[in-house]
Design a protein around this motif. Sequence first.
Motif, mmCIF file in Angstrom:
data_model
loop_
_atom_site.group_PDB
_atom_site.id
_atom_site.type_symbol
_atom_site.label_atom_id
_atom_site.label_comp_id
_atom_site.label_asym_id
_atom_site.label_seq_id
_atom_site.Cartn_x
_atom_site.Cartn_y
_atom_site.Cartn_z
ATOM 1 N N ALA A 1 -12.328 0.633 12.606
ATOM 2 C CA ALA A 1 -11.170 0.290 11.781
ATOM 3 C C ALA A 1 -11.190 1.054 10.464
ATOM 4 C CB ALA A 1 -11.130 -1.210 11.522
ATOM 5 N N MET A 2 -12.366 1.180 9.888
ATOM 6 C CA MET A 2 -12.486 1.845 8.592
ATOM 7 C C MET A 2 -12.150 3.335 8.673
ATOM 8 S SD MET A 2 -15.823 0.192 6.791
ATOM 9 C CE MET A 2 -15.632 -0.983 5.461
ATOM 10 N N ALA A 3 -12.361 3.952 9.838
ATOM 11 C CA ALA A 3 -12.076 5.378 9.981
ATOM 12 C C ALA A 3 -10.602 5.659 9.725
ATOM 13 C CB ALA A 3 -12.475 5.856 11.369
ATOM 14 N N ALA A 4 -9.738 4.801 10.260
ATOM 15 C CA ALA A 4 -8.297 4.975 10.038
ATOM 16 C C ALA A 4 -7.954 4.723 8.572
ATOM 17 C CB ALA A 4 -7.512 4.031 10.938
ATOM 18 N N HIS A 5 -8.603 3.764 7.958
ATOM 19 C CA HIS A 5 -8.339 3.448 6.550
ATOM 20 C C HIS A 5 -8.694 4.621 5.650
ATOM 21 C CE1 HIS A 5 -7.630 1.253 2.983
ATOM 22 N NE2 HIS A 5 -8.873 0.885 2.728
ATOM 23 N N LYS A 6 -9.802 5.292 5.961
ATOM 24 C CA LYS A 6 -10.206 6.445 5.151
ATOM 25 C C LYS A 6 -9.162 7.555 5.229
ATOM 26 C CE LYS A 6 -13.170 8.798 2.594
ATOM 27 N NZ LYS A 6 -12.511 10.101 2.468
ATOM 28 N N VAL A 7 -8.597 7.771 6.408
ATOM 29 C CA VAL A 7 -7.531 8.773 6.566
ATOM 30 C C VAL A 7 -6.372 8.464 5.633
ATOM 31 C CG1 VAL A 7 -5.731 9.560 8.147
ATOM 32 C CG2 VAL A 7 -8.103 9.473 8.915
ATOM 33 N N SER A 8 -5.944 7.204 5.600
ATOM 34 C CA SER A 8 -4.801 6.835 4.772
ATOM 35 C C SER A 8 -5.091 7.012 3.291
ATOM 36 C CB SER A 8 -4.384 5.395 5.063
ATOM 37 O OG SER A 8 -3.229 5.055 4.311
ATOM 38 N N LEU A 9 -6.277 6.593 2.864
ATOM 39 C CA LEU A 9 -6.633 6.755 1.455
ATOM 40 C C LEU A 9 -6.665 8.230 1.062
ATOM 41 C CD1 LEU A 9 -9.417 4.056 0.906
ATOM 42 C CD2 LEU A 9 -7.017 3.949 0.236
ATOM 43 N N ASP A 10 -7.115 9.073 1.966
ATOM 44 C CA ASP A 10 -7.106 10.516 1.692
ATOM 45 C C ASP A 10 -5.675 11.024 1.506
ATOM 46 O OD1 ASP A 10 -9.843 10.576 1.848
ATOM 47 O OD2 ASP A 10 -9.918 11.420 3.876
ATOM 48 N N LEU A 11 -4.741 10.514 2.306
ATOM 49 C CA LEU A 11 -3.339 10.923 2.170
ATOM 50 C C LEU A 11 -2.775 10.492 0.818
ATOM 51 C CD1 LEU A 11 -2.046 10.143 5.768
ATOM 52 C CD2 LEU A 11 -2.155 12.405 4.704
ATOM 53 N N PHE A 12 -3.137 9.293 0.377
ATOM 54 C CA PHE A 12 -2.692 8.835 -0.939
ATOM 55 C C PHE A 12 -3.218 9.742 -2.037
ATOM 56 C CE2 PHE A 12 -1.336 4.989 1.123
ATOM 57 C CZ PHE A 12 -0.393 4.449 0.277
ATOM 58 N N GLU A 13 -4.481 10.135 -1.910
ATOM 59 C CA GLU A 13 -5.055 11.012 -2.930
ATOM 60 C C GLU A 13 -4.363 12.373 -2.929
ATOM 61 O OE1 GLU A 13 -9.400 12.640 -4.500
ATOM 62 O OE2 GLU A 13 -9.283 11.428 -2.682
ATOM 63 N N GLU A 14 -4.050 12.902 -1.751
ATOM 64 C CA GLU A 14 -3.366 14.188 -1.654
ATOM 65 C C GLU A 14 -1.967 14.120 -2.260
ATOM 66 O OE1 GLU A 14 -3.304 15.696 2.354
ATOM 67 O OE2 GLU A 14 -5.398 15.109 2.688
ATOM 68 N N ALA A 15 -1.275 13.025 -2.005
ATOM 69 C CA ALA A 15 0.104 12.891 -2.493
ATOM 70 C C ALA A 15 0.142 12.650 -4.002
ATOM 71 C CB ALA A 15 0.815 11.761 -1.760
ATOM 72 N N GLY A 16 -0.799 11.897 -4.528
ATOM 73 C CA GLY A 16 -0.813 11.554 -5.955
ATOM 74 C C GLY A 16 -0.038 10.277 -6.205
ATOM 75 N N MET A 17 -0.680 9.319 -6.833
ATOM 76 C CA MET A 17 -0.063 8.008 -7.009
ATOM 77 C C MET A 17 1.218 8.073 -7.836
ATOM 78 S SD MET A 17 -1.959 6.160 -5.139
ATOM 79 C CE MET A 17 -1.296 4.535 -5.498
ATOM 80 N N GLN A 18 1.231 8.843 -8.911
ATOM 81 C CA GLN A 18 2.424 8.900 -9.747
ATOM 82 C C GLN A 18 3.591 9.550 -9.005
ATOM 83 O OE1 GLN A 18 2.679 7.211 -12.575
ATOM 84 N NE2 GLN A 18 0.557 6.598 -12.207
ATOM 85 N N ASN A 19 3.302 10.542 -8.166
ATOM 86 C CA ASN A 19 4.358 11.137 -7.338
ATOM 87 C C ASN A 19 4.939 10.109 -6.378
ATOM 88 O OD1 ASN A 19 3.940 13.681 -8.486
ATOM 89 N ND2 ASN A 19 2.401 14.234 -6.967
#
Length: 425
Positions: free
Chosen positions: A307-325
């Motif tokens: 389960a955590m493997a999928a969660h790590k993928v999503s968190l990486d996408l958030f970091e790539e996109a940038g929270m303020q964006n």
Amino acid sequence: MNYINSLDFAKEQDQKDPLKRFRSEFHFPNFNPNGCYYFTGNSLGLMPKRAKEAIEQELDDWARFGVEGHFHAKNPWFSYHENFKKGAAMIAGAKESEVTVMNGLTTNLHLLMASFYQPKGKRYKILCEAKAFPSDQYALESQVKFHGFDPEDAIIEIPPRIGEHTINHDDIYDALKIHGDQIALVMIGGVNYYTGQVFDMKSITEKGHQAGAIVGFDLAHGAGNIELKLHEWGVDFAAWCSYKYLNSGPGSVSGVFVHQRHEQNKELKRFAGWWGTPSEGRFKMAKGFEPAVGADGWQLSNAPVLAMAAHKVSLDLFEEAGMQNLFAKRDALTGYLEYIINDISNRNPAANFEIITPKKVSERGSQISILTHGTGKELFDFITEKGVIADWREPNVIRMAPVPLYNSFEDVYQFGQLLEAGLNK
């Protein structure tokens, strides 16, 4: 932004969108022959395409190494939870020591309340919002019963005022003044699941502490949706799921925050497990629980790696996109959805739509909830048949979440076209 209810306008905005590439990172449902317009990221986020490869990596390492995968896997399972420190801290507005990922959301809320709901004398009550998500209601009821109290007496619910749909913060603050010496815990959903109202967690925390209470939040609808500054606000604890805005799969793992000021307090009562001990002594199998520093000290069992493997993928996408964006696009998309609904309602008075989500951008995230006074379930069923995946809540509310990572302006425009077609069929 000056919105226009036209396909050309929507396509123009999508072309200018700096986050447009992230839409292609997700799988959209394809079971409906009419196509799909997905607006339920506040219930279950879409699947990142990278998730399959990430899970397969762990399956391959399980097949190759067996138990030795704890130390020899590409991402060793023994320290797997440590991979989430940076991403979870980014989502929560926290220090890395203050966060960890484990269990499910309501399990974590119970574990945290075992530590932070400690009634003493006349200070035994819990203050919460009325019409909280049912799981929160059940958790609070069972906690006060566990300590021997009657929920009707021990739980103070703050409802909306008569004729209103959202909760007035002054009513929360007044309750803290009136009942302050009786309140042990303030436990509120940071974003109300029904209306999408975002609570002023900074002020609630300040006033809760002034009253002598511990303050915690369920951030199921907040994490990945709104800007959080849990460390700065001084929140005592919080928990959130990862399957809504955090796109980590059905029933996936939960994040936990415990403020730094509690991390050295070994006297806090807690339900302990061996993964909550310091990693260097974990395999000594010694008697007597010694908690790890920070939020890690609330862990029970080793990481649910798949389960955590999928969660790590999503968190990486958030970091790539940038929270303020993401926040900027969230506000633009949600504003466009609000505009489309109002435009349709103004031209079709019989629809009698009422938006119950706050109009102020600072008081909402990626959600618009509408009361469908004149149409109801029949309209919802029509747009569902045409490919809109939204959410119906009794008695007559449609909830929609335009998620900035994968929704587009054209999605919102096409939703409006189908909504109006349903009114005029």
